[in-house]
Scaffold this active site. Sequence first.
Site: not given
Length: 241
Positions: A50, A91
Amino acid sequence: MSAIRRTGDGRGRLGSRLSGLAVAVGCVLFLGGFAWAAVVYRPYTVPTGSMTPTVKAGDRVLAQRVDGGEVRRGDVVVFTDKAWGDMPMVKRVVGTGGDRIVCCDKGRLTVNGKRVEEPYLQVDNSVSMTAFTAAVPEGSLFLLGDDRQVSQDSRVHLEEAGQGSVPRSAVQARVDAVAWPLDGMIGRPQSFAALPGGISSEGPLKLQLGAAAAGVLLILGGAVYGPVAARSARSKAKRNK
Protein backbone atom coordinates in the site's frame (compact mmCIF):
# COMPACT_ATOMS: atom_id res chain seq x y z
CA MET A 1 74.83 4.84 17.54
CA SER A 2 72.90 4.06 20.70
CA ALA A 3 71.29 7.53 20.61
CA ILE A 4 70.19 6.98 17.02
CA ARG A 5 68.68 3.63 17.94
CA ARG A 6 66.69 5.19 20.77
CA THR A 7 65.37 7.85 18.36
CA GLY A 8 64.18 5.15 15.98
CA ASP A 9 62.59 3.21 18.83
CA GLY A 10 60.90 6.40 20.02
CA ARG A 11 59.34 6.99 16.63
CA GLY A 12 58.15 3.41 16.54
CA ARG A 13 56.59 3.73 19.99
CA LEU A 14 54.89 7.00 19.00
CA GLY A 15 53.49 5.37 15.87
CA SER A 16 52.24 2.45 17.95
CA ARG A 17 50.56 4.78 20.42
CA LEU A 18 48.90 6.82 17.70
CA SER A 19 47.76 3.62 16.03
CA GLY A 20 46.29 2.33 19.27
CA LEU A 21 44.56 5.65 19.94
CA ALA A 22 43.03 5.71 16.45
CA VAL A 23 41.77 2.13 16.85
CA ALA A 24 40.35 2.89 20.31
CA VAL A 25 38.53 6.04 19.14
CA GLY A 26 37.33 4.16 16.06
CA CYS A 27 35.87 1.39 18.20
CA VAL A 28 34.05 3.94 20.36
CA LEU A 29 32.56 5.67 17.31
CA PHE A 30 31.65 2.42 15.55
CA LEU A 31 30.06 0.73 18.56
CA GLY A 32 28.58 3.98 19.83
CA GLY A 33 26.92 4.72 16.49
CA PHE A 34 25.29 1.29 16.37
CA ALA A 35 24.33 1.34 20.04
CA TRP A 36 22.72 4.77 19.60
CA ALA A 37 20.81 3.55 16.54
CA ALA A 38 19.63 0.45 18.42
CA VAL A 39 18.15 2.66 21.13
CA VAL A 40 16.50 5.16 18.77
CA TYR A 41 15.39 2.94 15.89
CA ARG A 42 13.37 -0.21 15.50
CA PRO A 43 13.21 -2.44 12.40
CA TYR A 44 9.88 -3.33 10.82
CA THR A 45 8.87 -5.44 7.85
CA VAL A 46 6.27 -3.73 5.65
CA PRO A 47 3.35 -6.17 5.29
CA THR A 48 1.63 -4.86 2.14
CA GLY A 49 2.26 -2.88 -1.03
CA SER A 50 0.00 0.00 0.00
CA MET A 51 2.99 2.36 0.40
CA THR A 52 4.55 1.58 -3.00
CA PRO A 53 6.80 3.07 -4.35
CA THR A 54 8.09 4.65 -1.10
CA VAL A 55 8.27 1.28 0.61
CA LYS A 56 7.26 -2.04 -0.91
CA ALA A 57 5.79 -5.21 0.51
CA GLY A 58 8.49 -7.14 2.33
CA ASP A 59 10.88 -4.18 2.69
CA ARG A 60 12.73 -3.88 6.00
CA VAL A 61 12.53 -0.32 7.28
CA LEU A 62 14.14 1.55 10.15
CA ALA A 63 11.61 3.53 12.14
CA GLN A 64 12.51 6.06 14.81
CA ARG A 65 10.71 5.57 18.10
CA VAL A 66 8.70 8.77 18.54
CA ASP A 67 5.79 10.02 20.54
CA GLY A 68 2.63 10.57 18.51
CA GLY A 69 2.76 14.23 19.42
CA GLU A 70 5.95 14.63 17.35
CA VAL A 71 4.32 13.46 14.11
CA ARG A 72 3.73 15.98 11.32
CA ARG A 73 1.96 15.89 7.96
CA GLY A 74 3.93 13.95 5.36
CA ASP A 75 5.49 11.54 7.86
CA VAL A 76 5.37 7.82 7.14
CA VAL A 77 4.42 6.18 10.43
CA VAL A 78 4.02 2.75 11.97
CA PHE A 79 0.88 2.51 14.09
CA THR A 80 -1.47 -0.02 15.64
CA ASP A 81 -5.18 0.57 16.07
CA LYS A 82 -7.94 -1.88 17.03
CA ALA A 83 -10.29 -0.53 14.36
CA TRP A 84 -7.64 -1.33 11.73
CA GLY A 85 -7.05 -4.92 12.80
CA ASP A 86 -4.84 -4.31 15.84
CA MET A 87 -1.61 -5.03 13.94
CA PRO A 88 1.32 -2.76 12.94
CA MET A 89 0.58 -0.87 9.73
CA VAL A 90 2.56 1.65 7.68
CA LYS A 91 0.83 4.72 6.19
CA ARG A 92 1.49 8.38 5.43
CA VAL A 93 0.03 11.19 7.52
CA VAL A 94 -1.84 13.69 5.33
CA GLY A 95 -3.87 15.43 8.02
CA THR A 96 -3.60 16.30 11.71
CA GLY A 97 -6.06 17.48 14.36
CA GLY A 98 -8.32 20.29 13.14
CA ASP A 99 -7.61 19.70 9.43
CA ARG A 100 -10.28 19.38 6.78
CA ILE A 101 -9.24 16.89 4.08
CA VAL A 102 -11.02 17.00 0.71
CA CYS A 103 -10.55 14.76 -2.32
CA CYS A 104 -10.01 15.68 -5.02
CA ASP A 105 -9.32 19.06 -6.65
CA LYS A 106 -8.01 18.32 -10.16
CA GLY A 107 -6.46 15.12 -8.92
CA ARG A 108 -5.00 16.63 -5.76
CA LEU A 109 -5.92 16.45 -2.08
CA THR A 110 -6.68 19.72 -0.38
CA VAL A 111 -5.81 20.29 3.27
CA ASN A 112 -7.64 23.25 4.79
CA GLY A 113 -8.34 24.51 1.29
CA LYS A 114 -4.70 24.27 0.15
CA ARG A 115 -4.00 21.90 -2.72
CA VAL A 116 -1.15 19.52 -1.89
CA GLU A 117 1.31 18.14 -4.44
CA GLU A 118 2.16 14.50 -3.72
CA PRO A 119 5.25 13.48 -5.74
CA TYR A 120 5.62 10.28 -3.71
CA LEU A 121 2.48 8.64 -5.13
CA GLN A 122 2.75 5.38 -7.07
CA VAL A 123 1.08 7.10 -10.01
CA ASP A 124 -1.14 10.15 -10.35
CA ASN A 125 -3.98 8.00 -9.05
CA SER A 126 -5.73 10.65 -6.99
CA VAL A 127 -7.63 11.45 -10.19
CA SER A 128 -9.54 8.19 -9.93
CA MET A 129 -10.09 8.34 -6.17
CA THR A 130 -13.64 8.47 -4.88
CA ALA A 131 -14.45 11.96 -3.63
CA PHE A 132 -14.62 12.41 0.13
CA THR A 133 -14.42 15.03 2.85
CA ALA A 134 -13.12 14.35 6.34
CA ALA A 135 -12.67 16.45 9.45
CA VAL A 136 -9.76 15.30 11.61
CA PRO A 137 -10.48 15.43 15.37
CA GLU A 138 -7.95 17.06 17.68
CA GLY A 139 -5.27 14.64 18.79
CA SER A 140 -5.75 12.45 15.72
CA LEU A 141 -4.16 11.73 12.33
CA PHE A 142 -5.62 11.06 8.89
CA LEU A 143 -3.62 8.40 7.05
CA LEU A 144 -3.39 7.34 3.40
CA GLY A 145 -1.20 4.91 1.47
CA ASP A 146 1.03 6.06 -1.38
CA ASP A 147 -0.60 3.55 -3.74
CA ARG A 148 -4.11 4.91 -3.48
CA GLN A 149 -5.52 2.23 -5.78
CA VAL A 150 -4.84 -0.62 -3.36
CA SER A 151 -4.36 0.99 0.06
CA GLN A 152 -6.86 0.18 2.79
CA ASP A 153 -6.51 3.40 4.78
CA SER A 154 -8.55 6.14 6.46
CA ARG A 155 -10.93 6.20 3.50
CA VAL A 156 -12.19 2.73 4.47
CA HIS A 157 -13.15 4.02 7.92
CA LEU A 158 -14.85 7.30 6.92
CA GLU A 159 -18.20 6.20 8.33
CA GLU A 160 -16.70 5.42 11.74
CA ALA A 161 -16.19 7.80 14.66
CA GLY A 162 -13.44 10.27 13.79
CA GLN A 163 -14.04 9.76 10.04
CA GLY A 164 -11.15 7.36 9.63
CA SER A 165 -8.67 9.19 11.84
CA VAL A 166 -6.31 7.39 14.22
CA PRO A 167 -5.32 8.72 17.67
CA ARG A 168 -1.78 10.06 17.88
CA SER A 169 -1.25 7.62 20.74
CA ALA A 170 -1.53 4.74 18.23
CA VAL A 171 1.75 5.78 16.58
CA GLN A 172 4.75 3.63 17.49
CA ALA A 173 7.44 5.02 15.21
CA ARG A 174 8.27 7.20 12.19
CA VAL A 175 9.93 5.54 9.18
CA ASP A 176 13.26 7.15 8.26
CA ALA A 177 14.88 4.69 5.86
CA VAL A 178 14.53 1.47 3.89
CA ALA A 179 17.25 -0.80 5.28
CA TRP A 180 16.70 -3.76 2.95
CA PRO A 181 16.86 -3.62 0.04
CA LEU A 182 19.16 -0.59 0.41
CA ASP A 183 16.88 2.16 -0.92
CA GLY A 184 18.16 4.86 1.44
CA MET A 185 16.50 7.63 3.40
CA ILE A 186 12.84 8.58 3.20
CA GLY A 187 12.67 12.35 2.95
CA ARG A 188 10.10 14.74 4.36
CA PRO A 189 7.80 16.03 1.58
CA GLN A 190 8.12 19.80 1.22
CA SER A 191 4.54 20.10 -0.04
CA PHE A 192 3.32 20.14 3.58
CA ALA A 193 5.93 22.61 4.83
CA ALA A 194 3.75 25.70 4.27
CA LEU A 195 0.91 24.35 6.42
CA PRO A 196 0.73 25.20 10.15
CA GLY A 197 3.12 23.01 12.12
CA GLY A 198 5.33 22.44 9.08
CA ILE A 199 7.13 19.14 8.60
CA SER A 200 9.18 17.07 11.04
CA SER A 201 12.95 17.30 11.18
CA GLU A 202 15.06 14.39 9.99
CA GLY A 203 16.01 11.73 12.50
CA PRO A 204 19.58 11.11 13.68
CA LEU A 205 20.17 8.09 11.41
CA LYS A 206 22.60 9.87 9.08
CA LEU A 207 24.67 11.05 12.06
CA GLN A 208 24.68 7.56 13.54
CA LEU A 209 25.78 5.98 10.26
CA GLY A 210 28.40 8.71 9.85
CA ALA A 211 29.83 7.94 13.29
CA ALA A 212 29.97 4.21 12.52
CA ALA A 213 31.63 4.86 9.13
CA ALA A 214 34.19 7.22 10.71
CA GLY A 215 34.89 4.53 13.30
CA VAL A 216 35.60 1.96 10.60
CA LEU A 217 38.01 4.33 8.84
CA LEU A 218 39.87 5.07 12.08
CA ILE A 219 40.12 1.38 12.95
CA LEU A 220 41.46 0.48 9.51
CA GLY A 221 43.73 3.53 9.39
CA GLY A 222 45.11 2.86 12.86
CA ALA A 223 45.66 -0.82 12.12
CA VAL A 224 47.65 0.06 8.99
CA TYR A 225 49.53 3.05 10.43
CA GLY A 226 51.03 1.23 13.42
CA PRO A 227 53.05 -1.39 11.48
CA VAL A 228 53.97 1.14 8.77
CA ALA A 229 55.28 3.64 11.35
CA ALA A 230 57.25 0.93 13.15
CA ARG A 231 58.77 -0.33 9.91
CA SER A 232 59.67 3.22 8.88
CA ALA A 233 61.35 3.86 12.24
CA ARG A 234 63.40 0.67 11.95
CA SER A 235 64.47 1.55 8.42
CA LYS A 236 65.63 5.02 9.49
CA ALA A 237 67.54 3.55 12.43
CA LYS A 238 69.33 1.11 10.15
CA ARG A 239 70.28 3.86 7.69
CA ASN A 240 71.69 5.99 10.51
CA LYS A 241 73.91 3.26 11.94
